[in-house]
Scaffold this active site. Structure first.
Site, mmCIF file in Angstrom:
data_model
loop_
_atom_site.group_PDB
_atom_site.id
_atom_site.type_symbol
_atom_site.label_atom_id
_atom_site.label_comp_id
_atom_site.label_asym_id
_atom_site.label_seq_id
_atom_site.Cartn_x
_atom_site.Cartn_y
_atom_site.Cartn_z
ATOM 1 N N ARG A 52 0.837 -1.194 0.000
ATOM 2 C CA ARG A 52 0.000 0.000 0.000
ATOM 3 C C ARG A 52 0.875 1.249 0.000
ATOM 4 N NH1 ARG A 52 -4.191 -1.476 4.957
ATOM 5 N NH2 ARG A 52 -4.843 -3.531 4.186
ATOM 6 N N ASP A 54 1.119 5.264 0.287
ATOM 7 C CA ASP A 54 0.298 6.283 0.935
ATOM 8 C C ASP A 54 -0.322 7.236 -0.076
ATOM 9 O OD1 ASP A 54 1.263 5.199 3.290
ATOM 10 O OD2 ASP A 54 2.770 6.768 3.596
ATOM 11 N N ARG A 199 9.087 7.478 5.410
ATOM 12 C CA ARG A 199 8.886 8.918 5.603
ATOM 13 C C ARG A 199 9.360 9.352 6.992
ATOM 14 N NH1 ARG A 199 2.727 9.628 4.214
ATOM 15 N NH2 ARG A 199 3.200 11.775 4.860
#
Length: 257
Positions: A52, A54, A199
């Site tokens: 997945r 973001d 991140r």
């Protein structure tokens, strides 16, 4: 006859709510693909992604697979999908693979890149794909800190999902820095990454580069197992999934690391 197809995709994630389909919106990469493939098949088709990404995150080499009946060639199927996709999503390759192949469950490792624009000059033409950091960054300090991320660790402090019940242990094999006059691109190669992990790692490295943290603080962040101890979450627009690996390169690392 039902066949299993593997796709490699590129997309600009700027206007999408991530890869994963959601109940409250159809504005996801997975939703767009499933709509097109299901229309071609004449029945509902589920498209599985390698992971997945973001909302706002990009991909140069996302991998997905789906099962469907198709009598035409692989090239014709790829063309048929691309004809219906918006211009910011594209299928780069498509091939039939063994029935048991699964883009996520079969994946061995991934490479992500995060790009920082480190200049007082604004990134006019690259603003959608970089994080602008005006303050000069000490790349040597960042590299020193990045070395402490290598290997197998519990990355709970670098995971945005505070209710994560599954293991937060991951292994990072390589972190590389590529610097030009205005840009710093950090490449992360590992066997898997947690929610917003890259991140947060990048945000922590930026704080080191700014002098807000020291490299020797990294072990204490790991030991704390507390998201609040790590750095800020760098914006999604600077992040891109570069490549997904299914074969020998990762196995070699597992043997020799």
């Amino acid at each position: 006859m039902m066949k299993n197809y593997k796709m490699i995709l590129a997309y600009d994630g700027g206007r999408y709510n991530g890869w994963q389909k959601q109940g409250n919106t159809d504005n996801t990469i997975q939703e767009k693909l499933e709509g097109i493939v299901s229309a071609l098949a004449g029945c509902p088709i589920e498209v599985f992604g390698s992971g997945r990404t973001d909302a706002g995150t990009h991909a140069y080499g996302q991998v997905a697979n789906f099962h469907m009946e198709w009598d035409g060639s692989e090239e014709r199927l790829m063309d048929a999908i691309n004809e219906k996709l918006p211009e910011d999503i594209g299928v780069l390759s498509l091939e039939e693979v063994p029935p048991r192949f699964h883009s996520r469950l079969s994946a061995k490792a991934k490479t992500y890149e995060y790009t920082i624009w480190n200049s007082k000059r604004p990134p006019v033409f690259e603003r959608k794909y970089v994080f602008w950091c005006e303050k000069p960054l000490n790349v040597e300090k960042m590299q020193e800190a990045a070395k402490l991320f290598l290997g197998e660790h519990d990355f709970k402090s670098f995971c945005a999902n505070k209710r994560m019940k599954k293991s937060t242990v991951r292994k990072i094999y390589e972190i590389h820095f590529h610097c030009t006059e205005d840009k710093i691109t950090i490449s992360y190669y590992g066997n898997g990454f947690l929610y917003q992990m890259i991140r947060i790692l990048t945000g922590t490295l930026i704080e080191v580069g700014e002098g807000k943290r020291q490299p020797d603080e990294i072990p204490a962040i790991f030991a704390a197992l507390d998201r609040e101890k790590a750095g800020f979450t760098a914006p999604a627009k600077g992040l891109a999934l570069k490549e997904v690996f299914y074969g020998e390169r990762q196995e070699e690392y597992d043997t020799n690391y």
